[in-house]
Motif scaffolding. Structure first.
Motif, PDB file in Angstrom:
ATOM      1  N   GLU A 136      34.124  41.344  41.101  1.00  0.00           N
ATOM      2  CA  GLU A 136      34.361  40.585  39.870  1.00  0.00           C
ATOM      3  C   GLU A 136      33.908  41.357  38.631  1.00  0.00           C
ATOM      4  OE1 GLU A 136      34.179  37.662  43.239  1.00  0.00           O
ATOM      5  OE2 GLU A 136      32.866  39.308  42.577  1.00  0.00           O
ATOM      6  N   ALA A 137      32.696  41.873  38.631  1.00  0.00           N
ATOM      7  CA  ALA A 137      32.193  42.583  37.456  1.00  0.00           C
ATOM      8  C   ALA A 137      32.996  43.853  37.187  1.00  0.00           C
ATOM      9  CB  ALA A 137      30.712  42.921  37.636  1.00  0.00           C
ATOM     10  N   ARG A 138      33.333  44.566  38.256  1.00  0.00           N
ATOM     11  CA  ARG A 138      34.122  45.800  38.122  1.00  0.00           C
ATOM     12  C   ARG A 138      35.492  45.483  37.512  1.00  0.00           C
ATOM     13  NH1 ARG A 138      34.185  50.667  40.806  1.00  0.00           N
ATOM     14  NH2 ARG A 138      32.526  49.978  42.212  1.00  0.00           N
ATOM     15  N   ASP A 139      36.143  44.427  38.026  1.00  0.00           N
ATOM     16  CA  ASP A 139      37.486  44.113  37.553  1.00  0.00           C
ATOM     17  C   ASP A 139      37.467  43.551  36.139  1.00  0.00           C
ATOM     18  OD1 ASP A 139      38.308  44.978  39.992  1.00  0.00           O
ATOM     19  OD2 ASP A 139      38.866  43.013  40.779  1.00  0.00           O
ATOM     20  N   ALA A 140      36.465  42.737  35.819  1.00  0.00           N
ATOM     21  CA  ALA A 140      36.350  42.236  34.454  1.00  0.00           C
ATOM     22  C   ALA A 140      36.228  43.389  33.464  1.00  0.00           C
ATOM     23  CB  ALA A 140      35.154  41.290  34.337  1.00  0.00           C
TER      24      ALA A 140
END
Length: 435
Positions: A136-140
């Protein structure tokens, strides 16, 4: 779908006065009003590339839709490579988006639009591309670096319970937290659209995490699909307000399967229920009639009302007893407050012309003892003054009447009976004075 009047009544009442922890936290300056724009899925599904997106953005502008308020150009599923990079990042398709998402965003932003992208809370998206679970953090950060302003977040390919140890709220919370972190560190705020389909009562918790939430499965360009969506949402209208709203899915105007009158009903219900309005039509083949529906300024002004954020709600079901769920014959009589008066939607759910009539004070937003000017929001005409009742004759099959009523002063003296709801009318000495 709802199956009984009792369940429906419970659903309709449950949200009154509801206060959820963090419900105001998403009021972060974006999507205070419903988002208007375009989404690629209904018209193109996986057949998308950078040329199509740029051409579509230019068409939205040249057709006058941007001037009407449609300001987002959103890419749905299928834009990525099937595998992440060696470092774990989502990578845009190297052939179909050979110029890169960052450059595409710059081009579309230069036309005056904002842009949206798509991902999923599971291992994979619904079309089998990389989902965002555990990334999630990487994609955000990727979506932020690419320049997107909006994220539609789907609910396919969910990991095993023994891996997630979370329910649906927890899985969506992960991406909500990642977007909040991007907002704090990169000063980039996203519109967050939960495509969760409503099976976990998302209307009860969606406002804690996102700006809109899907309440049903996917729409189809058929009257039965529209009727079922309207029916379901008739019981949860209280969930919609500024910064958070029920999402009835994309607009299916111009994709075949709907008559002109059904298309008007579709647009009217979506707009007045304050759903996001995302066009899903091939704009290169759009007809003047459909374009006229999408650009109806008087309807759009109510969807974009800056004073009242609430959806319209039924005040009478019509064909069925009140609070009855019927997926083919939803509620027919709706109203709601606006900054300029009371808006009414009268929906003919029959396959034949119908006359629809109501007492004005059936709507809770109408004052007894007053008369009201009548504005037809489709004919764009002022239709005189309504006193106590209104009747629309010969409403077309599956057609709609949309009205704006404004207070025009006291009703004429000497009307009989003395009250519009005659069986409630009592003299000050206690004498019943009904008709």
């Amino acid at each position: 779908m709802l199956n009984s009047p009792l369940w429906a009544a419970t659903a309709g009442i449950a949200l009154v006065g509801l206060s959820l922890p963090g419900a105001e936290a998403i009021s972060n300056g974006v999507a205070r009003l419903p988002v208007l724009g375009y989404n690629t899925w209904n018209a193109y599904q996986c057949n998308i590339d950078e040329d199509l997106l740029l051409t579509t953005a230019k068409l939205i502008k040249s057709l006058g839709l941007q001037d009407a308020g449609y300001s987002y150009v959103n890419i749905d599923d299928c834009y990525a490579e099937k595998n992440r990079s060696a470092s774990g990042d989502i990578v845009e398709d190297k052939i179909r988006f050979k110029g890169g998402m960052k450059k595409l965003n710059q081009q579309i932003h230069a036309l005056g639009f904002k842009t949206g992208i798509y991902s999923d809370s599971g291992w994979f998206t619904c079309a089998g591309y990389p989902g965002s679970f555990n990334n999630e953090a990487r994609d955000a950060k990727t979506f932020s670096d690419w320049g997107f302003d909006y994220l539609k977040y789907d609910n396919c390919a969910i990991a095993y319970d023994s891996i997630t140890r979370q329910g649906i709220v927890g899985r969506y919370q992960r991406m909500a937290d990642a977007l909040a972190q991007i907002s704090a560190t990169a000063k980039k705020t996203f519109v967050f659209s939960l495509c969760e389909w409503g099976w976990s009562q998302v209307w009860l918790w969606g406002a804690q995490l996102g700006h809109s939430w899907r309440t049903t499965g996917d729409i189809a360009p058929q009257w039965d699909s529209l009727a079922a969506i309207i029916n379901f949402n008739s019981f949860i209208t209280q969930a919609t307000d500024f910064y958070g709203r029920n999402d009835l899915d994309m607009l299916q105007l111009g994709n075949g399967g709907l008559t002109f009158e059904e298309a008007k009903s579709h647009f009217t219900a979506w707009a007045l229920m304050k759903s996001p309005l995302l066009i899903g039509t091939n704009l290169s083949a759009i007809t003047p009639d459909i374009l006229g529906i999408l650009k109806n300024k008087e309807i759009l002004d109510i969807n974009q009302d800056s004073v009242v954020g609430k959806s319209i709600s039924p005040f009478r079901w019509g064909i069925n007893p009140d609070w009855t769920s019927n997926s083919t014959h939803p509620a027919q009589y709706w109203s709601g407050p606006t900054r300029d008066g009371t808006v009414f939607m009268l929906l003919n759910t029959l396959k034949e012309p119908s006359t629809l009539s109501f007492n004005l004070t059936e709507s809770p937003w109408i004052r007894a003892g007053r008369q009201y000017s009548v504005r037809d929001l489709w004919a764009h005409t002022d239709n005189g003054t309504a006193v106590r009742t209104f009747t629309a004759e010969n409403v077309p099959p599956h057609g709609v009447i949309a009205l704006l009523l404004k207070d025009a002063g006291n009703e004429p003296d000497g009307l009989f009976p003395a009250c519009s709801v005659w069986w409630q009318c009592t003299d000050k000495n206690g004498t019943h004075v009904g008709g």
